[in-house]
Motif scaffolding. Sequence first.
Motif, PDB file in Angstrom:
ATOM      1  N   ASN A 191     -25.283  -6.844 -38.708  1.00 36.55           N
ATOM      2  CA  ASN A 191     -24.669  -5.662 -38.095  1.00 36.55           C
ATOM      3  C   ASN A 191     -23.963  -6.088 -36.802  1.00 36.55           C
ATOM      4  N   ILE A 192     -23.442  -5.105 -36.067  1.00 38.40           N
ATOM      5  CA  ILE A 192     -22.577  -5.437 -34.917  1.00 38.40           C
ATOM      6  C   ILE A 192     -23.323  -5.453 -33.586  1.00 38.40           C
ATOM      7  N   PHE A 193     -24.657  -5.404 -33.634  1.00 42.54           N
ATOM      8  CA  PHE A 193     -25.455  -5.378 -32.390  1.00 42.54           C
ATOM      9  C   PHE A 193     -25.058  -6.477 -31.407  1.00 42.54           C
ATOM     10  N   ASN A 194     -24.853  -7.695 -31.934  1.00 38.73           N
ATOM     11  CA  ASN A 194     -24.571  -8.815 -31.027  1.00 38.73           C
ATOM     12  C   ASN A 194     -23.093  -9.073 -30.816  1.00 38.73           C
ATOM     13  N   HIS A 195     -22.240  -8.182 -31.321  1.00 36.02           N
ATOM     14  CA  HIS A 195     -20.820  -8.314 -30.991  1.00 36.02           C
ATOM     15  C   HIS A 195     -20.674  -8.039 -29.490  1.00 36.02           C
ATOM     16  N   GLN A 196     -19.955  -8.925 -28.834  1.00 36.68           N
ATOM     17  CA  GLN A 196     -19.735  -8.799 -27.396  1.00 36.68           C
ATOM     18  C   GLN A 196     -18.371  -8.142 -27.203  1.00 36.68           C
ATOM     19  N   LEU A 308     -22.861  -0.978 -38.959  1.00 34.96           N
ATOM     20  CA  LEU A 308     -22.300  -2.094 -39.738  1.00 34.96           C
ATOM     21  C   LEU A 308     -20.870  -2.426 -39.323  1.00 34.96           C
ATOM     22  N   GLY A 309     -20.217  -1.489 -38.658  1.00 34.94           N
ATOM     23  CA  GLY A 309     -18.824  -1.732 -38.291  1.00 34.94           C
ATOM     24  C   GLY A 309     -18.506  -1.226 -36.900  1.00 34.94           C
ATOM     25  N   LEU A 310     -17.483  -1.822 -36.317  1.00 34.84           N
ATOM     26  CA  LEU A 310     -17.058  -1.490 -34.964  1.00 34.84           C
ATOM     27  C   LEU A 310     -15.608  -1.012 -35.024  1.00 34.84           C
ATOM     28  N   CYS A 311     -15.383   0.261 -34.628  1.00 41.01           N
ATOM     29  CA  CYS A 311     -14.023   0.792 -34.632  1.00 41.01           C
ATOM     30  C   CYS A 311     -13.468   0.789 -33.215  1.00 41.01           C
ATOM     31  N   LEU A 312     -12.260   0.329 -33.078  1.00 39.75           N
ATOM     32  CA  LEU A 312     -11.564   0.350 -31.796  1.00 39.75           C
ATOM     33  C   LEU A 312     -10.231   1.044 -32.041  1.00 39.75           C
ATOM     34  N   GLU A 313     -10.269   2.367 -31.898  1.00 43.14           N
ATOM     35  CA  GLU A 313      -9.141   3.195 -32.297  1.00 43.14           C
ATOM     36  C   GLU A 313      -8.224   3.428 -31.096  1.00 43.14           C
ATOM     37  N   THR A 314      -7.160   2.629 -31.032  1.00 44.75           N
ATOM     38  CA  THR A 314      -6.207   2.794 -29.927  1.00 44.75           C
ATOM     39  C   THR A 314      -5.411   4.074 -30.169  1.00 44.75           C
ATOM     40  N   GLN A 315      -5.302   4.912 -29.153  1.00 44.87           N
ATOM     41  CA  GLN A 315      -4.716   6.241 -29.364  1.00 44.87           C
ATOM     42  C   GLN A 315      -4.545   6.994 -28.055  1.00 44.87           C
ATOM     43  N   GLY A 316      -4.017   8.224 -28.162  1.00 42.63           N
ATOM     44  CA  GLY A 316      -4.016   9.153 -27.035  1.00 42.63           C
ATOM     45  C   GLY A 316      -5.363   9.859 -26.996  1.00 42.63           C
ATOM     46  N   LEU A 317      -5.586  10.711 -26.009  1.00 42.91           N
ATOM     47  CA  LEU A 317      -6.906  11.322 -25.870  1.00 42.91           C
ATOM     48  C   LEU A 317      -7.108  12.498 -26.828  1.00 42.91           C
ATOM     49  N   PRO A 318      -8.297  12.566 -27.453  1.00 45.24           N
ATOM     50  CA  PRO A 318      -8.621  13.699 -28.316  1.00 45.24           C
ATOM     51  C   PRO A 318      -8.526  15.012 -27.545  1.00 45.24           C
ATOM     52  N   ASP A 319      -8.218  16.066 -28.250  1.00 39.64           N
ATOM     53  CA  ASP A 319      -8.171  17.421 -27.689  1.00 39.64           C
ATOM     54  C   ASP A 319      -7.287  17.537 -26.443  1.00 39.64           C
ATOM     55  N   SER A 320      -6.334  16.629 -26.298  1.00 41.56           N
ATOM     56  CA  SER A 320      -5.499  16.601 -25.084  1.00 41.56           C
ATOM     57  C   SER A 320      -4.724  17.906 -24.881  1.00 41.56           C
ATOM     58  N   ILE A 321      -4.443  18.608 -25.974  1.00 38.43           N
ATOM     59  CA  ILE A 321      -3.656  19.851 -25.881  1.00 38.43           C
ATOM     60  C   ILE A 321      -4.396  20.925 -25.068  1.00 38.43           C
ATOM     61  N   HIS A 322      -5.736  20.803 -24.986  1.00 38.89           N
ATOM     62  CA  HIS A 322      -6.514  21.779 -24.219  1.00 38.89           C
ATOM     63  C   HIS A 322      -6.877  21.287 -22.822  1.00 38.89           C
ATOM     64  N   HIS A 323      -6.354  20.117 -22.442  1.00 37.99           N
ATOM     65  CA  HIS A 323      -6.689  19.556 -21.121  1.00 37.99           C
ATOM     66  C   HIS A 323      -5.415  19.059 -20.440  1.00 37.99           C
ATOM     67  N   PRO A 324      -4.826  19.919 -19.628  1.00 41.81           N
ATOM     68  CA  PRO A 324      -3.539  19.567 -18.998  1.00 41.81           C
ATOM     69  C   PRO A 324      -3.584  18.282 -18.167  1.00 41.81           C
ATOM     70  N   HIS A 325      -4.797  17.862 -17.719  1.00 39.78           N
ATOM     71  CA  HIS A 325      -4.858  16.627 -16.928  1.00 39.78           C
ATOM     72  C   HIS A 325      -4.976  15.378 -17.804  1.00 39.78           C
ATOM     73  N   PHE A 326      -5.006  15.530 -19.132  1.00 43.25           N
ATOM     74  CA  PHE A 326      -4.975  14.368 -20.037  1.00 43.25           C
ATOM     75  C   PHE A 326      -3.499  14.060 -20.359  1.00 43.25           C
ATOM     76  N   PRO A 327      -3.198  12.769 -20.654  1.00 45.18           N
ATOM     77  CA  PRO A 327      -1.827  12.462 -21.085  1.00 45.18           C
ATOM     78  C   PRO A 327      -1.470  13.302 -22.315  1.00 45.18           C
ATOM     79  N   SER A 328      -0.264  13.810 -22.345  1.00 46.45           N
ATOM     80  CA  SER A 328       0.143  14.738 -23.401  1.00 46.45           C
ATOM     81  C   SER A 328       0.334  14.033 -24.747  1.00 46.45           C
TER      82      SER A 328
END
Length: 348
Positions: A191-196, A308-328
């Motif tokens: 598993n990914i426990f020892n992934h640094q 078992l897996g490690l996701c690194l999802e590069t993206q904008g911020l979730p729910d940003s439409i409801h938080h004006p201080h998040f990048p649009s």
Amino acid sequence: MRISQEYFDELKGQKITAYTLINNNGMEVTSLDFGCIITKLVVPDRDGVLENVVLGFDTIDEYVTRSPYFGAIVGRFAGRIKNAEFTLNNEIYQLVQNDNSNHLHGGLKGFDKVMWETNVVENEDSASLVFSYLSMDGEEGYPGNLLMKVTYTLNNDNELIISYNGKSDQDTLLNMTNHTYFNLSGHVKRNIFNHQLILKSNTFLELDEKYIPTGKILEVNGTPFDFQIGRKIVDGVNSNHPQNILVGNGYDHPFLLNENNNNEILVMDSESGRKLTIETDQPAVVLYTSNQLPDSFSIRGIQSEKYLGLCLETQGLPDSIHHPHFPSSILKKEEVYCSVTKYKFSVY
Ligand code: FUC
């Protein structure tokens, strides 16, 4: 560089093709025209042994019935939108509710579950798969006809480059990512426990019990969320931090990146010697340690379980439409959405 193409499976009478890009070092990326799903990513360990480092299946039925977005392109919106609705230009849009009363990863039939038109491009030092999809106005509740292009390029420097290009005929929301589950051990030996992980980020988003951002941006300092000098994933599993416990003992959080396009994300597995360096122009990365992976099926003969897996999802911020201080994450009519994330594999 080589590109091969073979029959993968059939879904409701439609043929699904698996395309494999192979570079001069033997690194391979296999992807389907269904969901642009990366089914296999074969890279060398420190002894040159080539093994698959992503979670995937060998049949389309498994992808359709149980895949938690393994390897897929996610759109129109990566992450959650609270109450599955938003207001844009004084118009209220109701989205599909597929995560309690909220909207997750583009809905019930997001970009991970549609057929993409696929073209192959071969160059001397790289090869690409160019996927196109026209998402119709109103699809899963979103406004605008959106023409989306996703390109996977493999080069001889063992880099996989994913680029996104989108254009809509109405103002809309767009937040794209790829949802690959990495496991650098090779053929999921551990598993990914020892992934640094090293992450150039000093803040992350607080989540509520439905995994929706509360709006609070928290400092990583002095917490298991501080990956600035590197730490093992297992720290977040064993942690007493309420945010680690909340998401099922681990991480499922958006981190704001301090830098872009400068080795900002690094994953290392000391046993295999494999190292993955990710660079992006996106403002954030969601670190998800597969805390919700069910144990009710197997993954190519290996019993599925948490971590078992490690996701690194590069993206904008979730729910940003409801938080004006998040990048649009609003994509204006006729403007071009353009984004690139690069995954470089090496050894140490
Ligand atoms: C991630 C998480 C979610 C969900 C999904 C499969 O992006 O943020 O919580 O479990 O993937």
